[in-house]
Design an enzyme around this catalytic site. Sequence first.
Site, short mmCIF file in Angstrom:
data_model
loop_
_atom_site.label_atom_id
_atom_site.label_comp_id
_atom_site.label_asym_id
_atom_site.label_seq_id
_atom_site.Cartn_x
_atom_site.Cartn_y
_atom_site.Cartn_z
N SER A 171 -4.61 38.15 51.63
CA SER A 171 -4.74 39.04 52.78
C SER A 171 -5.50 38.31 53.87
O SER A 171 -6.35 37.46 53.59
CB SER A 171 -5.47 40.32 52.39
OG SER A 171 -6.83 40.24 52.76
N LYS A 172 -5.19 38.68 55.11
CA LYS A 172 -5.80 37.91 56.19
C LYS A 172 -7.29 38.20 56.33
O LYS A 172 -8.00 37.43 56.93
CB LYS A 172 -5.05 38.11 57.50
CG LYS A 172 -5.20 39.45 58.13
CD LYS A 172 -4.56 39.45 59.51
CE LYS A 172 -4.61 40.85 60.06
NZ LYS A 172 -3.76 41.08 61.19
N ARG A 173 -7.75 39.31 55.76
CA ARG A 173 -9.18 39.59 55.83
C ARG A 173 -9.95 38.74 54.82
O ARG A 173 -11.04 38.28 55.08
CB ARG A 173 -9.45 41.07 55.54
CG ARG A 173 -9.35 41.96 56.76
CD ARG A 173 -9.40 43.43 56.39
NE ARG A 173 -8.21 43.85 55.66
CZ ARG A 173 -8.15 44.07 54.36
NH1 ARG A 173 -9.24 43.93 53.61
NH2 ARG A 173 -7.03 44.45 53.78
#
Length: 469
Positions: free
Chosen positions: A238-240
């Site tokens: 996930s980009k987070r």
Amino acid sequence: MLGAPRFRFAPSPTGFFHVGGARTALYNWALAKRTGGTFVLRIEDTDEARNQPEWTQGIIDALAWIGISRDDPAFEGPYFQSQYAGEHVAAAERLHAAGHAYYCDLTPDQIQERAKQSGKPGYDGYSRDRGLGPGPGRVLRFRVPEGVTVVNDLVRGRVEFQNETIEDFVLLRGNGSPMFLLANVIDDVSMRVSHVVRAEEHLPNTPKQQLLWQALGHEPPVWAHVPVLVNEQRKKLSKRRDKVALEQYRAEGYLASAMINYLMTLGWAPQGETEIVPWSKIQDEFRLEDVNHSPAFFDLKKLAAFNGEYIRAMSLDQFIDACQPWLTGADVPWTAAQYRPEIFRAMAELVQTRIVTLSEVPQLVDFMFLDAPLVDETSWSKTFGSADGIAMLRSGREALASCDWNAEALKSAVEAAGSALGLKLGKAQAPVRVAVTGRTVGPPLFEALELLGRDAVLKRLDAALTSFG
Ligand code: GLU
């Protein structure tokens, strides 16, 4: 299927290029190239907030970096989904005319209310036989037929969906605009796509899409849903949480060749002993049927190992060329006038064997170009905080003032000075290294000293003695 296969890559612009998307694109590319087919790029840009021209350019640049070039005859596009809204609506109207779709005026609240009363979640087909025409606020829904929809997926195998679990999904919103699912299928139909190879997260949509293909009177494409990428904790990237932008790997000095090779091995492996293989072999051997359907671990350590191997496999000239952006970019600590290409050339081999990514290059060579080294405070206080360190600095300076000036002689001089103090070579060279380079780690010291020259070396040892001696 008639003619050569047509693959497609259909990203929604997000402002960066996800490594998972890069893998999907490469899978499609490998197949298009091997089969003499076509790779269609379609930008799914119907979400207006996301419709930014520079994002499209970012996608095209990222694809080019991983070898998927617009200049290649196999490449077609880019097409922009937003430009085909008219076709999407027209197709929806055809489906309505043929009885495959119907209008419905229930509000979300009414739908919820009915679901509550019946105890069955979702939309219950209330307007199926009400014969409503189009009108403001009326959505157009697909009439899901009875039966079973079987998706034959090249990666997942046969996947069966009971149609009664698929609600009559919306094709056109109440304001008449097409839904994504419809747009996606109509574009695939009109772009004559024969193979839909995409991320696994789209599998739940696939029965609906297959039903649409059939209702439109077309043979559905070959489906292949490739497994998600997961991190070390086996969580979906996930980009987070994770570093997912291809651009970031590029900026950190991963080589395109290493990245391409590594991405292709996520869920698939070439035949033979090693996974590190040229693109030509990948292109020859890659088959969707061989893609593993369990989640693929995006292993940063393995990627780093690939990159290191690719760096070491370069010729010296290739390596020097590849380093240029890191030597002449805006972030380097030296000025253009201080940079000396011949010095870098002389150091390049020592650097090439020591790095994992190209972004490590500047810190291994900066001391060669700067008047004084960039001091790493921790290295300095550790090294010169001891009596041994200072004593060695002093006797090292003395030894280097008069010895012959070549790597071999420099090493003997430092070794001899060290043993007079009861220090092994490793300990003896550390103060010299830190005074000259600013850090405790770096390229082989004596070769570097030879290149730097006696005057510069003595000047730096003196400067350290002035501070600490
Ligand atoms: N635009 C979709 C996405 O980026 C892809 C849909 C598809 O490949 O069918 O997730």
